[in-house]
Design an enzyme around this catalytic site. Structure first.
Site, mmCIF file in Angstrom:
data_model
loop_
_atom_site.group_PDB
_atom_site.id
_atom_site.type_symbol
_atom_site.label_atom_id
_atom_site.label_comp_id
_atom_site.label_asym_id
_atom_site.label_seq_id
_atom_site.Cartn_x
_atom_site.Cartn_y
_atom_site.Cartn_z
ATOM 1 N N MET A 153 0.880 -1.329 0.084
ATOM 2 C CA MET A 153 -0.161 0.031 0.369
ATOM 3 C C MET A 153 1.001 1.198 0.097
ATOM 4 S SD MET A 153 -3.210 1.199 2.766
ATOM 5 C CE MET A 153 -4.376 0.128 2.036
ATOM 6 N N GLY A 154 1.805 1.012 0.764
ATOM 7 C CA GLY A 154 2.957 2.243 0.888
ATOM 8 C C GLY A 154 3.630 2.721 -0.678
ATOM 9 N N TRP A 179 2.078 1.869 -3.461
ATOM 10 C CA TRP A 179 1.193 1.913 -4.104
ATOM 11 C C TRP A 179 0.849 4.449 -4.009
ATOM 12 C CZ3 TRP A 179 -3.163 4.212 -2.410
ATOM 13 C CH2 TRP A 179 -4.452 4.792 -3.440
ATOM 14 N N HIS A 180 1.406 4.513 -2.967
ATOM 15 C CA HIS A 180 1.072 5.595 -2.800
ATOM 16 C C HIS A 180 2.391 6.582 -3.426
ATOM 17 C CE1 HIS A 180 -2.102 6.103 -0.311
ATOM 18 N NE2 HIS A 180 -2.198 5.427 0.670
ATOM 19 N N GLY A 181 3.242 6.350 -3.990
ATOM 20 C CA GLY A 181 4.293 6.635 -4.736
ATOM 21 C C GLY A 181 5.694 6.302 -4.739
#
Lengths: 78, 401
Positions: B330-331, B333-335
């Protein structure tokens, strides 16, 4: 009948307490079952009853009480 | 040329609601006017990617052709056979455009991100990837080219979710709610629109646009003197964290409300997250459709794989690894910035600690009452706020810029 008892036994082992007197309680609401325990449940049901219960078939609204799990297993056995 | 960004200003709502009137009248009388809905959706999507954003328009068309061919192809393949490698390869191809865009931003390959990137690419990728995973499981059996497009390009949630699921959406779009039900959906929609206005245009406006710039300026000044530390970080943390909620929850309310007007019950994204008593509960109440997407398609599948192959014996170790893996993904994915990855790790470790505490409580029968509940809420809120300070990237500005 046998299916029901076996499902209860599996659930009791995973949850760690006797759930046979709360067959219609939502175990996601009361926190007895989490995602981790859910996967254990699916795997145990798969090996016990030789059924296919993939994760994406697992709709939380259809599997959220012991009675519903029993019904699901019965329908998957066919 | 006219360009309309979704829910960005009051004008947008006027256009949107006027355009939806015929559809609502149809639904009220028990008829879903499909052709009209498709036209309205296409017009609004066109206006989103029009004018100076035309390159995003080309990107989304290319992206849709790619995903359309991929999901169609995989469904055809899956009818005949079911090789794991083909499945992994198809999944990889589904996320490939997003991965390229995410990598190209910090690498400054602006020509690549301009060519492939568009507003909403993440959310569209979530939808198509989920379809491939469910097709692999045999839960989705046929490819309906038309419904695929309507699902992927569902206008109210195209830019930032909530992330719907294909089978749920299919049920809604191929039926009409009863009049009683539709009227109650309209009532909810009105309430959500007004709540959204309050959240986004009033509260978030003050937090994010009026106060935050001041606090930020004070913090930067003070930190220069004190080697990176300043008490201003504390008000900054709460302001940015609360702003994150009111901005995104406001946007989500607009998307859900619009979707209700269209007779589709898009799932809600937030459920009073700051009343959570622990981190696990927080993730059931915060950005729900994203967190459930990760739960169902990453966490549970990852655990399933580990347990089925019996790679790890211990149940606790398995869930700990899965938590950290899940939140790290998830981290990322944020960038690709250290603070997003640190944010993911923070929550992964947080969930591990949370689980250990729950086990301890069970074992030692730790008493609980409304006072301990209140303490739990306060602790959870502050832990979450701390993670949002990290997420905001402000520490990066303060320390490394």
């Amino acid at each position: 009948m046998a299916v029901k008892e076996e499902v209860i036994e599996i659930l009791n082992t995973i949850i760690g307490e006797d759930i046979s007197d709360q067959m219609d309680e939502d175990f996601f609401d009361n926190g007895l079952l989490d995602s981790m325990a859910t996967v254990e449940l699916l795997l145990d049901l798969e090996s016990k009853f030789d059924i296919q219960a993939p994760v994406s078939e697992f709709d939380r609204n259809e599997w959220n009480t012991p009675n519903k799990v029993v019904a699901k297993v019965e329908s998957l056995i066919g | 040329m006219l360009n309309l960004q979704p829910y960005a200003d009051p004008q947008y709502f006027v256009y949107l609601l006027l355009a939806l009137v015929p559809l609502a009248v149809g639904l009220y009388f028990g008829k879903r006017i499909d052709w009209y809905e498709v036209i309205v959706s296409l017009v609004f999507i066109f206006l989103m990617f029009n004018g100076k954003k035309y390159h995003e328009g080309y990107a989304i068309i290319g992206f849709m052709i790619w995903q359309w061919l991929l999901v169609w192809g995989y469904t055809l393949y899956r009818k005949k056979s079911n090789n794991a490698l083909v499945f992994y390869f198809a999944t990889l191809l589904a996320i490939l455009p997003l991965v390229i865009v995410k990598v190209s931003a910090p690498a400054h390959w602006t020509h690549v991100s301009t060519l492939l990137g568009f507003l909403g690419i993440s959310y569209l990728t979530f939808r198509s990837t989920a379809m491939i995973l469910e097709t692999r499981d045999g839960s989705i059996k046929t490819f309906n080219p038309w419904l695929f497009l309507r699902f992927m390009l569902f206008m109210p949630s195209i830019s930032s979710g909530p992330i719907d699921r294909y089978r749920r959406f299919e049920k809604d779009i191929t039926s009409v709610p009863s009049r009683e039900k539709y009227v109650s959906m309209l009532e909810k929609a009105v309430w959500y629109f007004f709540l959204g206005f309050l959240y986004k245009f009033i509260i978030s406006h003050y937090l994010g646009e009026v106060w935050l710039p001041y606090i930020q300026a004070f913090a930067i000044d003070a930190a220069q003197v004190h080697h990176g530390w300043t008490w201003w970080l504390i008000p900054y943390m709460y302001t940015t964290g609360l702003n994150l909620f009111f901005d995104f929850a406001g946007y989500s309310l607009f998307a859900v409300a619009t979707s209700y007007v269209m007779g589709i019950e898009l799932p809600m994204n937030f459920d009073k997250p700051f009343l959570s008593k622990n981190l696990k509960e927080f993730w059931n109440r915060w950005h729900i459709t994203l967190s459930f997407w990760f739960r169902d398609y990453i966490f549970m599948r990852f655990v399933f794989l580990i347990m089925k192959k019996k790679w790890i014996k211990s149940r606790v170790t398995t869930s700990n690894i899965a938590y950290i893996f899940n939140m790290l993904v998830m981290g990322f994915w944020h960038g690709l910035h250290w603070y997003y990855i640190a944010y993911g790790l923070f929550h992964g470790v947080g969930l591990v600690i949370n689980d250990a505490w729950i086990r301890y409580k069970k074992k030692h029968n730790v008493p609980h009452n409304k006072w301990t509940d209140a303490i739990a809420i306060v602790i959870t809120f502050n832990v979450v706020m701390l993670s949002f300070l990290l997420f905001s990237g402000f520490l990066d500005t303060l320390w490394f810029k």
